[in-house]
Scaffold this active site. Sequence first.
Site, PDB file in Angstrom:
ATOM      1  N   TYR A 138       0.818  -1.218   0.000  1.00  0.00           N
ATOM      2  CA  TYR A 138       0.000   0.000   0.000  1.00  0.00           C
ATOM      3  C   TYR A 138       0.853   1.270   0.000  1.00  0.00           C
ATOM      4  CZ  TYR A 138      -4.061  -2.937   1.113  1.00  0.00           C
ATOM      5  OH  TYR A 138      -5.054  -3.872   1.093  1.00  0.00           O
ATOM      6  N   LYS A 189       3.248 -15.245   2.471  1.00  0.00           N
ATOM      7  CA  LYS A 189       3.170 -15.965   1.198  1.00  0.00           C
ATOM      8  C   LYS A 189       4.604 -16.298   0.781  1.00  0.00           C
ATOM      9  CE  LYS A 189       0.766 -17.457  -2.361  1.00  0.00           C
ATOM     10  NZ  LYS A 189      -0.069 -18.676  -2.260  1.00  0.00           N
ATOM     11  N   ASP A 221      -3.258 -17.980   1.654  1.00  0.00           N
ATOM     12  CA  ASP A 221      -4.405 -18.653   1.018  1.00  0.00           C
ATOM     13  C   ASP A 221      -4.969 -19.717   1.945  1.00  0.00           C
ATOM     14  OD1 ASP A 221      -1.870 -19.721   0.579  1.00  0.00           O
ATOM     15  OD2 ASP A 221      -2.348 -20.601  -1.353  1.00  0.00           O
ATOM     16  N   ASP A 245      -5.562  -6.792   5.846  1.00  0.00           N
ATOM     17  CA  ASP A 245      -6.756  -6.068   5.410  1.00  0.00           C
ATOM     18  C   ASP A 245      -7.847  -7.069   5.045  1.00  0.00           C
ATOM     19  OD1 ASP A 245      -8.494  -4.216   4.393  1.00  0.00           O
ATOM     20  OD2 ASP A 245      -7.192  -3.489   2.806  1.00  0.00           O
ATOM     21  N   ASP A 249     -11.214  -8.547   7.631  1.00  0.00           N
ATOM     22  CA  ASP A 249     -12.615  -8.392   7.208  1.00  0.00           C
ATOM     23  C   ASP A 249     -13.310  -9.750   7.158  1.00  0.00           C
ATOM     24  OD1 ASP A 249     -12.559  -5.657   6.999  1.00  0.00           O
ATOM     25  OD2 ASP A 249     -13.421  -5.637   4.978  1.00  0.00           O
TER      26      ASP A 249
END
Length: 354
Positions: A138, A189, A221, A245, A249
């Site tokens: 980001y 990852k 994942d 992020d 959620d």
Amino acid sequence: MNILILPGDGIGPEIMAQAIRVLEKFKTEGLPITLTHGLLGGAAYDAHGHPYPDATQKLAHAADAIMLGCVGGPKYDTLPRAMRPEQGLLAIRKDLKLFANLRPAMLYPELAASSSLKPEVVAGLDIMIIRELTGDIYFGQPRGRRTNAVGEDEGYDTMHYARSEVERIARVGFETAMKRNKKLCSVDKANVLDTSILWREVVTEMGKSYPQVELSHMYVDNAAMQLVRAPKQFDVIVTGNIFGDILSDEASMLAGSIGMLPSASLDANGKGLYEPIHGSAPDIAGQNRANPIATILSMAMMMRYTFARADIAQRIETAVRSVLATGLRTGDIALPGEPVVGTQAMGDALVSAL
Ligand code: NAD
């Protein structure tokens, strides 16, 4: 306890009014609470022409902790990007160097039926997700748009973490695990990304300083899958900005209602911004229908993390639990056909439970 109150927009002022009643209650019991009040988001734009005005910035720097309601609303959707309410939120997080975002996903047994997962999978769920908030793809440079070698338009971003950034968020992860069930799962990852290989190395090295914490690593994942398959296997999860992020959620939905979940964003010294995870809910603003519990639980986090008063935090959490046990429900947590109370009545019940 110098606390800045930023009610924000939409339902913000209504839910914050109930949180202030709880703070006033503790003040009458002798807690050294001083409240200051400021504007952020759309309300700040209306009054000062900027979503994070200088006046608010000064108050934010002077405070020990900040309680925020929520920002945004359709009225501001046509403003230029830099003036939108959500930019005020990003600006205050950046200005105060709030790099650690703590989001619990917990489900009170009384609300197990309101989750979209089977009650036995989620009842009693209590996960803490720690998301790095100021680095990663980001913020990484270079980023932008360009024309590539064959003349095609392309967009690109850079995933990036420095060792020190991983160390400081991992430390928050280990320290948090030490205060809970001593299990930390680091999500990355590392089978594909160099950034993640460094991340995993650093977290593993730091784990040697926390022999009491059971450290595991999981690819993002798989973590996304495990969160809906068997979420109770997790205690504390620590991860980077973009993975956090998405996973936080996902985890918040396990808990059923968005009106129940608090969050904390902390700097290196324990100063924090505390806010519910939900937005300004313009569809119910001003109607005495919003659930104030996420904001009041954010205040419990403030007592625990900034003021080291776990005893007060527990009292707030116990009050929430006992009010839910009596069957009191705002619209967002009521099952179809269940009677519903308003924001004010939920606040009344919480204050008297305290
Ligand atoms: P939202 O979270 O405001 O609302 C989603 C749904 O949940 C709505 O139906 C709303 O009524 C309900 N809801 C939310 N909080 C509730 C509560 N406490 N009690 C009962 N019901 C509740 O999300 P949205 O509609 O996508 O966004 C509305 C505005 O909020 C937008 O301007 C958005 O940018 C902003 N927003 C702000 C924040 C923040 O301040 N941190 C976060 C998300 C969205």
